[in-house]
Design an enzyme around this catalytic site. Structure first.
Site, PDB file in Angstrom:
ATOM      1  CB  ALA A 146      45.637  38.343  46.157  1.00 18.60           C
ATOM      2  N   GLY A 181      43.825  41.748  49.050  1.00 19.86           N
ATOM      3  CA  GLY A 181      43.244  41.698  50.386  1.00 19.86           C
ATOM      4  C   GLY A 181      42.522  42.939  50.852  1.00 19.86           C
ATOM      5  N   GLY A 182      42.371  43.933  49.987  1.00 20.55           N
ATOM      6  CA  GLY A 182      41.696  45.166  50.409  1.00 20.55           C
ATOM      7  C   GLY A 182      40.269  44.936  50.852  1.00 20.55           C
ATOM      8  CG  ASP A 212      44.484  35.112  44.887  1.00 19.86           C
ATOM      9  OD1 ASP A 212      43.636  35.989  44.664  1.00 19.86           O
ATOM     10  OD2 ASP A 212      45.391  34.821  44.082  1.00 19.86           O
ATOM     11  CG  ASP A 260      41.511  26.634  40.563  1.00 20.27           C
ATOM     12  OD1 ASP A 260      40.763  27.622  40.441  1.00 20.27           O
ATOM     13  OD2 ASP A 260      41.773  25.848  39.640  1.00 20.27           O
ATOM     14  CG  ASP A 276      37.295  41.127  43.327  1.00 18.86           C
ATOM     15  OD1 ASP A 276      36.879  41.381  42.186  1.00 18.86           O
ATOM     16  OD2 ASP A 276      38.073  41.869  43.952  1.00 18.86           O
ATOM     17  CB  CYS A 334      37.947  45.776  38.304  1.00 22.01           C
ATOM     18  SG  CYS A 334      39.276  44.602  37.965  1.00 22.01           S
TER      19      CYS A 334
END
Length: 431
Positions: free
Chosen positions: A255, A257-258, A277, A303, A321, A374
């Protein structure tokens, strides 16, 4: 509910700072009560207050004998809203003061009117004679929490100040062209025809940076799925994962979802895409993005640290991610500075280790896992991957061409005008 913009800003900032709520959750609720340009003004004030909070708090402390507490706390944030306008917005001082004072009525406490008025008028007078105080603590000078500044000083002794300064800059608008609909060259022409100016194109991801942000509805073909909004740093993921026709692919912690969509746009010939997710609510955004782009994936709430969701299929490519501190995207989400705590980092590192170990077991021999965060903190990135490779006999780290480091690729905030991001590419040795 009050419709006064300053009152709404004070309530929003109170919810984020004092109650620990997300700005991206709270701001839209308040914007729904407004129309047109007022929505943008509210966003400018809320983001600005949260971006410059330590400095504004310092200014207010100099002007008040004692802090506002309890039910009066929202008026503390109203005063800060006024100070932010005076310091950083083009609103004339007298208008900033009068509009902010008027908000006391909207907040249903006219008794606070004299206090708010007095503090703001004193600030206007004081600011006219103000000189820069170089002795201010780093937290106030750089508008970041002290624990985070110390971590940056240790990790980036030569450029920690530049990173903090980059976090205070408003982020650019990057576009991801759906290459199933248009080449990025053709979409450039569409932008030009729409009088939308292009500042830059990232040669690796073909992401397009606009000179000035625009409403998404003004982007050619947005509703038809021709283009999406995504920072160029995040657009590196699909390129680095390098999916091939026939691959079975997993996007883990997918999520909103990009990256899921980008992989499908880039390699529509893959055999299947699974997106998982842990938060069911956030998977709605994955579905919405897929629907707008006319793409399909198997979406599962699960999970990543367990196998409860797993349906028995091994994967050729996995994008992990990982949940992280978000310290690379502070310029987009300034509330991260105040919602994240120093103690969170070790907890996140442990969770990342659990997920990495679990998801690695679902990768086919010869398969590729791309680890992404990130974050700009080494313990979540370089150190995390170094530890994993040392502890995992069949894990081999692949070099990333754009990186000068031998352990992954760390992008710092504002590097090539992108967000802060980290990537490491791992291959599973065939037994």
């Amino acid at each position: 509910m009050a419709k006064n913009i300053r009152a709404l800003a004070a309530k929003c900032c109170f919810s984020v700072i004092d109650q620990g709520r997300s700005l991206s959750d709270e701001l839209p609720k308040k914007q729904d009560l407004l129309e047109g340009k007022d929505k943008g003004l509210l966003q400018e004030i809320c983001y600005g207050v949260i971006r410059y909070l330590p400095e504004l708090e310092h200014d207010v402390r100099q002007l008040m004998q004692k802090p506002l507490t309890g039910k009066q706390r929202v008026f503390h944030f109203l005063i800060i809203v006024g100070v932010y306008q005076i310091k950083y917005m083009r609103v004339p001082d007298h208008a900033a003061v009068s509009e902010t004072v008027a908000a006391t009525s909207a907040l249903k406490n006219r008794h606070m009117k004299a206090l708010v008025n007095g503090v703001l008028r004193n600030f206007v007078r004081q600011q006219q004679n103000e000189t820069q105080d170089e002795a201010l603590a780093d937290a106030v000078r750089f508008n970041h929490p002290g624990w985070f500044i110390k971590k940056l000083q240790a990790a980036y002794p030569k450029n920690w100040q530049a990173i903090l300064q980059a976090n205070q800059v408003k982020p650019p608008m990057w576009l991801r062209v759906n290459q199933q609909e248009n080449s990025y060259e053709d979409y450039q022409a569409l932008l030009t025809n729409a009088d939308i100016e292009i500042k830059n194109i990232d040669k690796f991801s073909q992401a397009i940076e606009l000179t000035k942000a625009v409403e998404v509805t003004k982007l050619p073909g947005f509703e038809q799925g021709w283009v999406s909004i995504q920072d160029a740093a995040a657009q590196q993921a699909a390129r680095l994962l390098d999916c091939q026709a026939g691959d079975v692919v997993l996007d883990c912690c997918a999520a909103p979802g990009g990256k899921t969509c980008h992989i499908l746009e880039q390699t529509p010939q893959i055999q299947s895409m699974t997106a998982i997710d842990i938060e069911q609510d956030r998977l709605t955004r994955v579905s919405d993005n897929l629907s707008r782009l006319n793409l399909k994936a198997n979406i599962i709430a699960g999970d990543a640290a367990s196998k409860d969701w797993w349906q028995g299929e091994m994967f050729d490519r996995i994008l992990l991610d990982a949940p992280c501190s978000g310290t690379g995207v502070i310029r987009r989400h300034p509330d991260i500075k105040w919602l994240r705590k120093a103690s969170d980092i070790s907890t996140l590192v442990e969770l990342q280790q659990q997920i990495l170990k679990n998801i690695w077991s679902l990768l086919k021999p010869g398969g590729t896992l791309l680890y992404a965060t990130c974050s700009i903190l080494p313990e979540e990135n370089r150190e995390q991957i170094k530890h994993f490779v040392e502890q995992t006999a069949d894990a081999e780290l692949l070099a990333i061409a754009q990186s000068d480091d031998d352990i992954g690729w760390q992008l710092l905030p504002d590097e090539r005008n992108m967000d802060g991001f980290y990537y490491a590419k791992l291959i599973k040795k065939a037994s």
